[in-house]
Scaffold this active site. Structure first.
Site, PDB file in Angstrom:
ATOM      1  N   ASN A   1       7.373  -1.333  -6.463  1.00  0.00           N
ATOM      2  CA  ASN A   1       6.241  -1.369  -5.525  1.00  0.00           C
ATOM      3  C   ASN A   1       6.817  -1.109  -4.141  1.00  0.00           C
ATOM      4  O   ASN A   1       7.724  -1.804  -3.696  1.00  0.00           O
ATOM      5  CB  ASN A   1       5.553  -2.734  -5.545  1.00  0.00           C
TER       6      ASN A   1
ATOM      7  N   GLU B   1     -18.096  -6.493  10.445  1.00  0.00           N
ATOM      8  CA  GLU B   1     -17.638  -6.953   9.128  1.00  0.00           C
ATOM      9  C   GLU B   1     -18.699  -6.683   8.064  1.00  0.00           C
ATOM     10  O   GLU B   1     -18.378  -6.256   6.949  1.00  0.00           O
ATOM     11  CB  GLU B   1     -17.281  -8.441   9.184  1.00  0.00           C
TER      12      GLU B   1
END
Ligand code: AGP
Length: 610
Positions: A102, A483
């Site tokens: 990763n 948001e």
């Protein structure tokens, strides 16, 4: 960003790795794979495909992987298209070494060129594939641990890796630099993974790796080293999360489960952080004397965490009179940061692994600025890169769309405001006792909102056909509008824009017509009348209005029937309530449109690459 896992122990490794990959799939899901060392033959066997983990499970049923040692990977492509050959694990030509990774190896092109000159023929277009070849080269005359140590010494960039060798069929070596990796310690078994839920049903005993550390695990041992090979003795710790917590608890999606967890999370936070009306952060390592002198705050974050930071700006400035700047991590890391006198940097990150935020913190620390981070993941890179950390303890947030972490971040910023006012002896208006009493009511007010989630979901379904949305808010609910728009766009793929309502006349009003849905946040505030006049302008242009308000007055009903009521509270705490209906609205629209709510296309839970 990807998810990696390694297992060695008493069980059939493929079963353990598969169950772990399912719990890591939120980290990336455009391809996946697994490798094991077949017992007695000591041969490495691989199964991988450019599909989700459920397809890998079907493949394993047809072509099982045997053995008690295995590594696995879920991918979010950064280098090389999501296809079979680029899926992990990657092996060297002789199949002696297998690796899952990763991160991004930033110097892989040069290393690849050097290996090609030495006769290596690469199959994939990934950066990762150079790792097994480098390990194989060093492994000729070194142990696997030393071979990996030599390898990570030449890698630049970010990586968390698990490495297996058919010459040492009882060992997995892990290493990390700028990507997360944790060890799970069991009985006659040990685990490595990017994130704790991957092995949580087997063990809660966790050992965190710091950057530039290696670990060798067998079924009975865990040995930790730094990149120079120096042994490290570090105690493991028991995590509080249980496996159940990381599941959906009967909700159809992690996102809905996590939306419904918010009252409990806030209630627990207030119980643990408030004692006799005094705020305490037991994990705080920055001294009060430092905060006593603070005159400027810079908040740095990405996405939802940025919006939480913006709410924090309004809260801290309006109560403590301390100047707060909020910046996107991706912008601040490349800007000239001019630290004002007595500045503290607050870095907000749910995962604590967001590359831009980590990089911004690293850059700004060079200016000698102290860093306080607000994180949800214990032992995350950001927590370790900061001078102090406050944990939100929101539990694992599995859904890619952040909900409970957002309100937890806001709540921590509210508590931090009280903390500063305590240390600096700032008189609050209304007084602290009144404010704290209002704050302690919020979890129940959130529960009252959630009691009406079915009504909000049906409102959402009625509006899921709109092609675009505008979200409007003022002052402390301007970030709520940003948001709300982010929530909708990232899970339903509908274009949605958050705007300061006062900006309407400076352009966005040109968008308003009967084909547009406009979400207006009209909770009681000192700018309420201004908000109502904005709503009148929208109403005059026949847009479809959805309102979040404290009551369904005749005035408001003259604009729309679609009013979502939230209880009234202290204005600075209202984002903690307004967030919930906007989360449920986005969720309901996305579900109605058949979107993959928990794993939206193109997204990852934590953006650990630029
Ligand atoms: C939020 O719903 C998004 N998934 C995304 O914007 C996220 O908030 C952002 O990537 C920051 O992540 P972090 O909090 O883990 O740093």
């Amino acid at each position: 960003m990807c998810g990696i896992i390694g297992y060695v122990g008493k069980r059939q490794a493929a079963d353990v790795v598969l169950s772990g990959l399912k719990l890591l799939e939120y980290r990336g899901y455009d391809s996946c794979g697994m490798a094991s060392i077949v017992p007695n033959k000591n041969a490495i066997s691989v199964r991988k495909l450019p599909l989700k983990v459920a397809e890998l499970e079907k493949l394993l049923k047809k072509k099982p992987l045997l053995g008690q040692i295995a590594i696995g990977h879920v991918r979010w492509a950064t280098h090389g298209a999501p296809n079979q050959v680029n899926a992990h694990p990657h092996c060297d030509f002789n199949g002696e070494i297998s690796v899952v990774h990763n991160g991004i190896i930033e110097n892989y092109q040069q290393l690849k060129k050097d290996l090609v000159k030495q006769g290596v023929r690469f199959k994939s277009s990934t950066d990762t594939e150079i790792i097994p070849y480098l390990v194989a080269k060093y492994h000729k005359d070194k142990t696997l641990l030393d071979a990996v140590k030599e390898t990570v010494g030449v890698l630049e960039g970010s990586f968390a890796i698990c490495v297996m060798s058919n010459k040492e069929p009882d060992t997995i070596v892990g290493a990390r630099k700028n990507s997360p990796l944790v060890v799970g310690i069991g009985k006659e078994e040990n685990f490595l993974a990017s994130d704790i839920p991957a092995f949580l049903k087997y063990t809660k005993d966790v050992l965190y790796l710091n950057d530039e550390e290696l670990v060798a695990i067998t079924k009975d041992s865990v040995s930790l080293y730094d990149f120079s090979g120096k042994k490290i003795d570090r105690k493991s710790s028991l995590v509080k999360w249980d496996h159940e917590q990381a599941q959906k608890k009967g909700f159809s999606h992690f996102m809905l489960k996590e939306i419904n967890e918010q009252p409990d999370i806030l209630e627990n936070m207030l119980i643990h952080r408030l004692k006799n009306n005094q705020v305490g952060f037991e994990e705080m390592t920055i001294k009060d004397d430092f905060f006593r002198e603070v005159e400027n705050i810079t908040i740095v974050a990405c996405g939802t965490a940025f919006h939480a930071g913006l709410v924090g700006k309004y809260i801290i400035e309006s109560t403590c009179g301390i100047n707060v700047n909020v910046a996107y991590s991706s912008e601040l890391r490349y800007s000239r940061f001019i630290p004002k006198k007595n500045t503290v940097l607050i870095a907000i990150s749910q995962s604590g692994e967001t590359a831009d935020t980590l990089a911004a913190v690293k850059e700004i620390r060079k200016e000698g600025v102290k860093v306080l981070s607000i994180c949800n993941v214990l032992g995350s890179s950001l927590a370790r890169d900061s001078d102090g950390v406050i944990y939100t303890h929101a539990g694992p947030e599995i859904s890619v769309a952040s909900t409970k972490a957002y309100t937890a971040q806001i709540a921590i910023l509210v508590l931090f405001m009280f903390y500063l006012s305590q240390i600096k002896n700032i008189g609050l208006k209304p007084n602290k006792e009144t404010l704290l009493k209002k704050l302690l009511e919020i979890p129940q007010l959130q529960r009252d909102i959630l009691k009406n989630q079915k009504g909000i979901l049906s409102l959402a379904k009625r509006h899921s056909h709109f092609g675009s949305f505008l979200y409007l808010g003022r002052n402390v609910n301007y970030p709520s509008a940003l948001e709300g728009a982010l929530k909708l766009k990232e899970i339903s793929y509908i274009p949605a824009e958050g705007y300061a309502a006062g900006e309407m006349k400076h352009g966005p009003i040109a968008l308003i017509d009967e084909y547009r849905a406009v979400v207006c946040i009209a909770t009681r505030s000192f700018v309420y009348d201004k908000m109502i006049s904005n709503i009148q302008e929208i109403n005059a242009r026949k847009a479809k209005i959805i309102m979040v308000a404290n009551e369904t007055s005749e005035t408001l009903k003259s604009f729309t029937k679609e009013i979502i009521c939230v209880p009234a509270t202290e204005e600075i705490f209202s984002p903690l309530l307004v967030a919930l209906p906007l989360q449920i609205l986005a969720y309901g629209i996305a579900v109605k449109r058949g979107c993959d709510v928990d794993q939206p296309r193109n997204l990852a839970k934590s953006v650990t690459v630029e």
